[in-house]
Design a protein around this motif. Structure first.
Motif, PDB file in Angstrom:
ATOM      1  N   VAL A 149      22.395  14.839  10.308  1.00  0.00           N
ATOM      2  CA  VAL A 149      22.854  16.189  10.611  1.00  0.00           C
ATOM      3  C   VAL A 149      21.708  17.053  11.146  1.00  0.00           C
ATOM      4  O   VAL A 149      21.904  17.871  12.053  1.00  0.00           O
ATOM      5  CB  VAL A 149      23.485  16.826   9.349  1.00  0.00           C
ATOM      6  N   LEU A 150      20.511  16.846  10.602  1.00  0.00           N
ATOM      7  CA  LEU A 150      19.388  17.683  11.036  1.00  0.00           C
ATOM      8  C   LEU A 150      18.749  17.181  12.330  1.00  0.00           C
ATOM      9  O   LEU A 150      18.328  17.965  13.173  1.00  0.00           O
ATOM     10  CB  LEU A 150      18.322  17.742   9.932  1.00  0.00           C
ATOM     11  N   VAL A 151      18.677  15.855  12.455  1.00  0.00           N
ATOM     12  CA  VAL A 151      17.976  15.282  13.609  1.00  0.00           C
ATOM     13  C   VAL A 151      18.768  15.481  14.904  1.00  0.00           C
ATOM     14  O   VAL A 151      18.208  15.818  15.941  1.00  0.00           O
ATOM     15  CB  VAL A 151      17.688  13.779  13.378  1.00  0.00           C
ATOM     16  N   ALA A 152      20.102  15.304  14.833  1.00  0.00           N
ATOM     17  CA  ALA A 152      20.911  15.373  16.052  1.00  0.00           C
ATOM     18  C   ALA A 152      20.692  16.676  16.828  1.00  0.00           C
ATOM     19  O   ALA A 152      20.378  16.625  18.027  1.00  0.00           O
ATOM     20  CB  ALA A 152      22.382  15.157  15.720  1.00  0.00           C
ATOM     21  N   PRO A 153      20.811  17.841  16.183  1.00  0.00           N
ATOM     22  CA  PRO A 153      20.599  19.079  16.965  1.00  0.00           C
ATOM     23  C   PRO A 153      19.186  19.164  17.545  1.00  0.00           C
ATOM     24  O   PRO A 153      19.009  19.644  18.668  1.00  0.00           O
ATOM     25  CB  PRO A 153      20.835  20.199  15.954  1.00  0.00           C
ATOM     26  N   VAL A 154      18.204  18.660  16.787  1.00  0.00           N
ATOM     27  CA  VAL A 154      16.821  18.710  17.281  1.00  0.00           C
ATOM     28  C   VAL A 154      16.690  17.860  18.543  1.00  0.00           C
ATOM     29  O   VAL A 154      16.139  18.306  19.561  1.00  0.00           O
ATOM     30  CB  VAL A 154      15.840  18.217  16.184  1.00  0.00           C
ATOM     31  N   ILE A 155      17.229  16.639  18.473  1.00  0.00           N
ATOM     32  CA  ILE A 155      17.158  15.747  19.629  1.00  0.00           C
ATOM     33  C   ILE A 155      17.899  16.361  20.821  1.00  0.00           C
ATOM     34  O   ILE A 155      17.428  16.346  21.958  1.00  0.00           O
ATOM     35  CB  ILE A 155      17.817  14.388  19.292  1.00  0.00           C
ATOM     36  N   LEU A 156      19.097  16.913  20.547  1.00  0.00           N
ATOM     37  CA  LEU A 156      19.898  17.464  21.638  1.00  0.00           C
ATOM     38  C   LEU A 156      19.226  18.696  22.236  1.00  0.00           C
ATOM     39  O   LEU A 156      19.257  18.896  23.450  1.00  0.00           O
ATOM     40  CB  LEU A 156      21.304  17.808  21.138  1.00  0.00           C
ATOM     41  N   LEU A 157      18.594  19.495  21.363  1.00  0.00           N
ATOM     42  CA  LEU A 157      17.844  20.656  21.862  1.00  0.00           C
ATOM     43  C   LEU A 157      16.696  20.164  22.742  1.00  0.00           C
ATOM     44  O   LEU A 157      16.449  20.710  23.829  1.00  0.00           O
ATOM     45  CB  LEU A 157      17.307  21.482  20.687  1.00  0.00           C
ATOM     46  N   ALA A 158      16.024  19.105  22.278  1.00  0.00           N
ATOM     47  CA  ALA A 158      14.932  18.544  23.069  1.00  0.00           C
ATOM     48  C   ALA A 158      15.455  18.068  24.416  1.00  0.00           C
ATOM     49  O   ALA A 158      14.845  18.312  25.464  1.00  0.00           O
ATOM     50  CB  ALA A 158      14.284  17.390  22.316  1.00  0.00           C
ATOM     51  N   LEU A 159      16.621  17.407  24.391  1.00  0.00           N
ATOM     52  CA  LEU A 159      17.228  16.935  25.643  1.00  0.00           C
ATOM     53  C   LEU A 159      17.505  18.111  26.572  1.00  0.00           C
ATOM     54  O   LEU A 159      17.196  18.065  27.767  1.00  0.00           O
ATOM     55  CB  LEU A 159      18.529  16.194  25.331  1.00  0.00           C
ATOM     56  N   PHE A 160      18.052  19.179  25.982  1.00  0.00           N
ATOM     57  CA  PHE A 160      18.350  20.376  26.759  1.00  0.00           C
ATOM     58  C   PHE A 160      17.075  20.947  27.385  1.00  0.00           C
ATOM     59  O   PHE A 160      17.040  21.273  28.572  1.00  0.00           O
ATOM     60  CB  PHE A 160      19.003  21.417  25.838  1.00  0.00           C
ATOM     61  N   LEU A 161      16.013  21.008  26.575  1.00  0.00           N
ATOM     62  CA  LEU A 161      14.751  21.557  27.086  1.00  0.00           C
ATOM     63  C   LEU A 161      14.180  20.669  28.181  1.00  0.00           C
ATOM     64  O   LEU A 161      13.711  21.145  29.209  1.00  0.00           O
ATOM     65  CB  LEU A 161      13.737  21.717  25.947  1.00  0.00           C
ATOM     66  N   VAL A 162      14.257  19.350  27.955  1.00  0.00           N
ATOM     67  CA  VAL A 162      13.744  18.415  28.966  1.00  0.00           C
ATOM     68  C   VAL A 162      14.511  18.579  30.275  1.00  0.00           C
ATOM     69  O   VAL A 162      13.932  18.683  31.352  1.00  0.00           O
ATOM     70  CB  VAL A 162      13.842  16.955  28.461  1.00  0.00           C
ATOM     71  N   LEU A 163      15.843  18.644  30.165  1.00  0.00           N
ATOM     72  CA  LEU A 163      16.661  18.727  31.377  1.00  0.00           C
ATOM     73  C   LEU A 163      16.445  20.051  32.109  1.00  0.00           C
ATOM     74  O   LEU A 163      16.549  20.108  33.330  1.00  0.00           O
ATOM     75  CB  LEU A 163      18.141  18.553  31.042  1.00  0.00           C
ATOM     76  N   ASN A 164      16.173  21.113  31.354  1.00  0.00           N
ATOM     77  CA  ASN A 164      16.109  22.419  31.995  1.00  0.00           C
ATOM     78  C   ASN A 164      14.704  22.906  32.315  1.00  0.00           C
ATOM     79  O   ASN A 164      14.519  23.729  33.188  1.00  0.00           O
ATOM     80  CB  ASN A 164      16.818  23.465  31.131  1.00  0.00           C
ATOM     81  N   HIS A 165      13.711  22.414  31.582  1.00  0.00           N
ATOM     82  CA  HIS A 165      12.395  23.018  31.729  1.00  0.00           C
ATOM     83  C   HIS A 165      11.286  22.058  32.090  1.00  0.00           C
ATOM     84  O   HIS A 165      10.125  22.418  32.075  1.00  0.00           O
ATOM     85  CB  HIS A 165      12.025  23.786  30.452  1.00  0.00           C
ATOM     86  N   THR A 166      11.609  20.797  32.361  1.00  0.00           N
ATOM     87  CA  THR A 166      10.539  19.911  32.810  1.00  0.00           C
ATOM     88  C   THR A 166      10.860  19.454  34.228  1.00  0.00           C
ATOM     89  O   THR A 166      12.005  19.530  34.676  1.00  0.00           O
ATOM     90  CB  THR A 166      10.395  18.663  31.929  1.00  0.00           C
ATOM     91  N   GLN A 167       9.838  18.968  34.877  1.00  0.00           N
ATOM     92  CA  GLN A 167      10.035  18.553  36.256  1.00  0.00           C
ATOM     93  C   GLN A 167      11.029  17.392  36.340  1.00  0.00           C
ATOM     94  O   GLN A 167      11.927  17.384  37.175  1.00  0.00           O
ATOM     95  CB  GLN A 167       8.694  18.129  36.838  1.00  0.00           C
ATOM     96  N   ILE A 168      10.850  16.424  35.418  1.00  0.00           N
ATOM     97  CA  ILE A 168      11.713  15.248  35.474  1.00  0.00           C
ATOM     98  C   ILE A 168      13.156  15.629  35.153  1.00  0.00           C
ATOM     99  O   ILE A 168      14.108  15.139  35.772  1.00  0.00           O
ATOM    100  CB  ILE A 168      11.181  14.144  34.523  1.00  0.00           C
TER     101      ILE A 168
END
Lengths: 295, 326, 249
Positions: A149-168
């Protein structure tokens, strides 16, 4: 009554978190490549078994978390190899959507039976990251489920940040919006396909590894989550990763409520019925993301 | 160049006389299975290959046929002969049910809904244990008989001919439909849906018609499958069954109807041969999967394309590649 | 004045914030050839699309065809009323033969016998000058001009009331365009009403009795073709960019 509501909430959260990990990868591959990956569920299975194998090799003294980290790297490679062998050869064919449905179905059959051949049909279990249960008032939850329950939102938030704020991440999204333009401005489109398949396989694999700490592993453990992820992406609209994540939690809670009210046998039928209703009235999904224009 | 009608007549004669040569229940069992799967593969081709309807739940019609036969014969005492047509009707009704949400959708969403439908059928069968026997399935389904003669006798001679005749009849009907104006219109809808609409073609009706037509032989084949094995088991809904039939469809050549039926015979032989070695069960499915990918990669037209060249006819009778994204 | 066949009133189509067709009003009169011109992105094809419902309808406005409102009809129903279109991009039923392609047009014919349908298809192929020896070839193997002619023939099969052609000359050579011009004049002389969108201005000037010029989704000018092309607004908005395009093609 209160304890029932709490237990429905807890189980809805756990299910929703798992489905969100699954559906986000499915949706990401769809938005970047326009491919529906039927083998996404089996990535979960393979992930769990790979982590199990690594844990066996490393021995029981080492914390299972290290095995999971290693297995994630392996899964990223598996995902990339999958894209290279089963998707890339068909790229650009005018019947690509249909052909890749069949190749990913074939990939699913291959991997599922491969797992069966290597590890056999006997049930296996991965050690939980932290064993034991937590009771707090009415809440009774295993530590592993709490981690999910705790890890999923963290991972998904990370995915969101990667998709929106990194070059790749921006490159992946650019490819999803317009491949030709992305190519023109110098984005290595084919490499983005590899990355997005690798990332999706790792996400599904993680879901499998976490689940394997709660439930027993079987070679077909990915089939049901794939089904649910399928319903989730229909609810959320395939083209929207955010919509899929939202829908994952909605479906998770719905399932928990349905299991309590109509029982485990009728739950799939009810979910299916809901899906049909959503499609009849909102073919683009509940959360309204527009379908890619090609379909 | 080979004379086509002559070749077909020779093949039919061969199939009729084959039991004279093929003694022994096992080899006949292989042919019976092949005939039944030929029906399923050819009728799936009518929607997936010819109409370009992304139907991935075809196996549900087969499974419904199996369970209709199993339930009606064991629980309601219906005559096995009678349940065969009834299963066709039940499958057709199921096609209407699937059609309701799917026909307005396009592309991948059709895949998802039809696929989900087949999984739903499996779930319902597993959960309604009182009626379906759950995971254990239904056993002791009565065999086909005429007065006292059991069709399983004489090394399954009766079943050989029943399945052969049904298979030929179904495939002939499917070919006739594919060549009719309806079949050509279905291809037009597949080739170019917008243009088809601009010529006054009601695509939803064409797709619905084809889906229902394709369900009928499939349900019939399912019923006979159940009566022949005398068992209804949930495995019929599985991925593996779907993959097996999809392999036949692709190897035979999507859109050609006859191609998948012919391929069914060869693939059943290979698949059942490997079935003798229990250790190789998983390997068999892996081989089928590799087969699908190789065919898609290197022979997208399948056997039908190869035979079209052999018969020196242009590719125009062959639906070439199954479908392009609408 | 001839009767009004198609009456288009204040139709609008938006894509998000972009207004592709903006409050367009015009009519098509029985027996005429109406040309529609305009720069790329001016809304010509979108206008065709919303009139025929393929692949989408209008957002606002009224469309009456032969006195009947068609705005809410499905595309195939509009076609069956006798409002039949062609497409700009090569469109064919690629796995069907040329003859079978044209036979698809008979879905608009109502209940007639199979032999009548074949006769109508043969007549239509003959009308567009399609070579008899090629009617059994697969459409996907034919030349661009042959496929264009098939598309027109399949529209003619059902003797439509209105034929709408979307850039019929695109991709054709000069002699082919001349043949197309003669075909259109001939069809019109036999009483068929035609609306044609075209980039190739000389063709439009040769066949159209009235011309509409669209720009940015609005009607810029309409009327006698000679007068329209001399309209200053048209020259500045359209012909400046178009002259080079027409020259290039």
């Amino acid at each position: 009554m209160a304890d029932i509501i709490v237990s429905i909430l807890v189980s809805g959260l756990v299910l929703g978190s798992l489905y969100a990990l699954m559906a986000s990868g499915l949706s990401m591959v769809w938005t970047t490549l326009g491919i529906f990956n039927f083998a996404h569920g089996v990535s979960m299975t393979v992930g769990a078994y790979v982590a199990y194998e690594i844990a066996q090799r490393l021995g029981p003294d080492l914390w299972v978390g290290y095995s999971i980290l290693l297995a994630l790297v392996v899964m990223a490679a598996v995902g990339a190899a999958f894209e290279y062998l089963l998707i890339r050869p068909f790229y650009g064919r005018d019947d690509m959507v249909l052909v890749t449905i069949m190749t990913t179905l074939a990939g699913l059959t291959f991997l599922e039976n491969g797992v069966l051949t290597i590890w056999g049909p006997r049930l296996k279990q991965l050690e939980p990251l932290i064993p034991g249960n937590i009771s707090y008032g009415l809440v009774n939850i295993s530590r592993q489920e709490l981690i999910i329950v705790l890890v999923a939102p963290v991972i998904l938030l990370a995915l969101f940040l990667v998709l929106n704020h990194t070059q790749i991440g921006r490159a992946i999204r650019a490819v999803g919006q317009n491949q030709k333009s992305a190519q023109l401005i110098g984005i290595p489109v084919t490499r983005m396909f590899l990355v997005s398949f690798g990332l999706a396989a790792a996400l599904a694999g993680l879901a499998g590894m976490l689940l394997a700490g709660v439930r027993l592993m079987t070679p077909t453990m990915g089939a049901d989550p794939l089904m649910k992820a399928l319903i989730v992406v229909i609810f959320g609209g395939l083209g929207s990763i955010g919509g899929s994540i939202g829908a994952a939690y909605v479906i998770g809670f719905l399932e928990a409520i349905l299991i309590f009210t109509v029982g485990i046998y009728w739950t799939p039928s009810m979910l299916f019925l809901l899906m049909v209703l959503v499609l009849l009235f909102r073919p683009q999904g509940l959360f309204g993301a527009k379908n890619p224009s090609s379909l | 160049m080979i004379n086509r009608p002559l070749a077909i007549a020779a093949a039919l004669l061969l199939l009729l006389l084959l039991p004279l040569v093929l003694q022994g229940p096992y080899i006949r069992h292989l042919f019976i299975l092949a005939f039944l799967f030929a029906i399923v593969a050819a009728s799936w081709d009518l929607t997936l290959g010819l109409t370009g309807l992304f139907n991935f739940g075809h196996i549900a019609f087969f499974g419904l046929g199996v369970y209709t036969a199993g339930i009606l014969t064991t629980q309601a005492g219906v005559d096995p002969w009678l349940v065969i047509p009834i299963a066709g009707i039940v499958a057709a009704l199921a096609a209407f049910v699937v059609a309701a949400p799917t026909l307005r959708l396009r592309g991948i969403y059709v895949v998802l809904v039809t696929f989900a439908f087949s999984q739903l059928c499996l779930q319902v069968v597993m959960s309604q244990g009182d009626l379906t026997g759950g995971a254990g399935g239904i056993v002791r389904v009565p065999s086909l008989r005429i007065s006292d003669y059991n069709f399983a006798r004489d090394q399954r001679l009766g079943y050989y001919y029943v399945s052969l005749v049904l298979s030929l009849a179904c495939i002939a009907a499917l070919v006739a439909i594919a060549r009719s104006p309806l079949g050509k219109t279905a291809r037009a809808v597949r080739d170019n849906p917008e243009y088809a609409a601009a010529r006054g073609i009601d695509q939803m009706r064409i797709r619905l018609t084809m889906l229902v037509i394709s369900a009928i032989p499939t349900g019939i084949a399912g019923a006979l499958y159940c009566i022949y094995f005398r068992v209804a088991a949930p495995e019929v809904f599985s991925f593996s069954t779907s993959t097996l039939i999809l392999t036949m469809l692709l190897v035979g050549g999507a859109g050609s109807i006859v191609g998948p039926a012919v391929a069914a015979v060869g693939i059943v032989m290979i698949s059942e041969y490997l079935e003798q070695f229990p250790d190789l069960k998983a390997t068999k499915h892996m081989l089928l999967a590799v087969g699908i990918i190789l065919v898609l990669r290197f022979f997208p037209g399948g056997l039908a394309q190869i035979s079209a060249n052999l018969f020196a006819r242009s590719a125009k009778t062959v639906g070439a590649t199954p479908e392009r994204a609408p | 004045m001839a009767a009004i066949l198609l009456d288009v009133g204040h139709v609008t189509k938006r894509f998000g914030a972009f207004v592709a067709v903006n409050d367009v009003t015009f009519d098509v009169r029985e027996g005429e050839v109406l040309g529609i011109a305009g720069p790329n992105g001016s809304g010509k094809s979108t206008l065709f699309n919303i009139l025929t419902g393929i692949p989408f309808g209008r957002d606002a406005g009224e469309i009456h065809f032969r006195g009947q409102s068609v705005g809410r009809l499905k595309p195939f129903e509009i076609a069956r009323l006798g409002l039949v279109r062609t497409f700009q991009k090569d469109s064919d039923f690629k796995t069907l033969s040329a003859f079978e392609n044209v036979m698809m047009g008979t879905w608009c014919c109502g209940p007639i016998s199979a032999s009548q349908k074949r006769d109508l298809a043969s007549a239509a192929l003959d009308k567009v000058g399609f070579a008899l020896e090629r009617i059994h070839l697969t459409a996907g193997d034919l030349s661009v001009f042959d496929r264009k002619r098939l598309m027109i023939a399949s529209a003619l099969v059902s003797s439509p009331h209105l034929l709408m052609l979307d850039e019929p000359a695109s991709g054709l050579t000069k002699p082919e365009i001349d043949a197309l011009r003669d075909l259109l004049l001939e069809l019109n002389a036999s009483g068929l009403t035609i609306v044609v969108i075209e980039h190739v201005l000389p063709l439009l000037m040769a066949v159209a009795q009235r011309l509409i010029v669209l720009n940015e989704g609005r009607i810029l000018s309409q009327g006698d073709p000679q007068a329209v092309v001399r309209d200053e607004r048209v020259i500045s908005a359209y012909l400046g960019g178009q002259a080079s395009h027409a020259h290039a093609s």
